[in-house]
Motif scaffolding. Sequence first.
Motif, short mmCIF file in Angstrom:
data_model
loop_
_atom_site.label_atom_id
_atom_site.label_comp_id
_atom_site.label_asym_id
_atom_site.label_seq_id
_atom_site.Cartn_x
_atom_site.Cartn_y
_atom_site.Cartn_z
N UNK A 20 0.82 -1.22 0.00
CA UNK A 20 0.00 0.00 0.00
C UNK A 20 0.85 1.27 0.00
N UNK A 21 2.16 1.11 -0.14
CA UNK A 21 3.05 2.27 -0.11
C UNK A 21 2.68 3.30 -1.16
N UNK A 22 2.40 2.87 -2.38
CA UNK A 22 2.11 3.83 -3.46
C UNK A 22 0.90 4.68 -3.12
N UNK A 57 16.58 11.53 2.54
CA UNK A 57 15.37 12.34 2.40
C UNK A 57 14.24 11.67 3.15
N UNK A 58 13.26 12.44 3.58
CA UNK A 58 12.18 11.91 4.41
C UNK A 58 11.36 10.84 3.69
N UNK A 59 11.10 11.05 2.40
CA UNK A 59 10.28 10.08 1.66
C UNK A 59 10.95 8.72 1.64
N UNK A 60 12.22 8.66 1.26
CA UNK A 60 12.92 7.39 1.15
C UNK A 60 13.17 6.78 2.53
N UNK A 61 13.44 7.63 3.51
CA UNK A 61 13.60 7.14 4.88
C UNK A 61 12.33 6.43 5.34
N UNK A 62 11.17 7.05 5.07
CA UNK A 62 9.90 6.43 5.45
C UNK A 62 9.68 5.14 4.67
N UNK A 63 9.97 5.17 3.38
CA UNK A 63 9.76 3.97 2.57
C UNK A 63 10.58 2.80 3.10
N UNK A 71 7.27 0.68 10.36
CA UNK A 71 6.33 1.81 10.32
C UNK A 71 4.93 1.26 10.08
N UNK A 72 3.99 1.67 10.91
CA UNK A 72 2.63 1.14 10.83
C UNK A 72 1.62 2.27 10.79
N UNK A 73 0.56 2.06 10.05
CA UNK A 73 -0.53 3.03 9.98
C UNK A 73 -1.76 2.33 9.43
N UNK A 74 -2.92 2.87 9.80
CA UNK A 74 -4.18 2.46 9.18
C UNK A 74 -4.47 3.44 8.05
N UNK A 75 -4.54 2.95 6.83
CA UNK A 75 -4.88 3.78 5.68
C UNK A 75 -6.37 3.67 5.40
#
Length: 205
Positions: A20-22, A57-63, A71-75
């Motif tokens: 679900x990253x994209x 960079x923040x985007x790649x660090x998060x990825x 890293x966890x989240x409810x989308x």
Amino acid sequence: MSDRELTVDGFRIEPLSPQTWDAFADLAERHNGVWGGCWCTYFHLYPDPTEERRALGHREFKRQLVEAGRAHAALVFDGDVAVAWAQYGTVDELQNIHHRKEGEQGVPRRPDFRITCLFVDRHYRRKGMASVAVRGALALISAAGGGLVESYPHDLPPGKKTSASFLYNATRTMYEQLGFTYQRPKGKGNCVMTTQVPADELAPS
């Protein structure tokens, strides 16, 4: 976790994952990386891996955190488009909370999970989507075994309103409506609230 689809108020809930990253990235990119380009990484930064984060960079660090299962989240999905999320994780995964020392001093029990950050697409705000995202997170926490969940909403004075774009973790009132109990103040304008989530209770109320 059950194979059946998880929904809250008709919106599909999916966990943040490589699959679900994209969708997560598309929502973040529609809003300039969220919170000034943070990409919802702030709460991961303890101790702060500054050089690594700056190099990536923040985007790649998060990825990379997502790829590593850190890293966890409810989308929240409206059709095929992610329109909100609620970040959650263990204390070890999300150590960098504001007023950390103050917040942990004298605490009788360490929480099993934290809900640290919410974000809602600008076109879906003021429609209860933050509540949907938190309920989705609680369902995923339940599927992961449940436990004591702590969150840090804004504790606004009676009658005061502020822009939804500034409420990174919604309000005390919303969490009270979701069954959280007020514990103590946290810094200026926030508070600590908790709820006990039973295991394997996948269907949100």
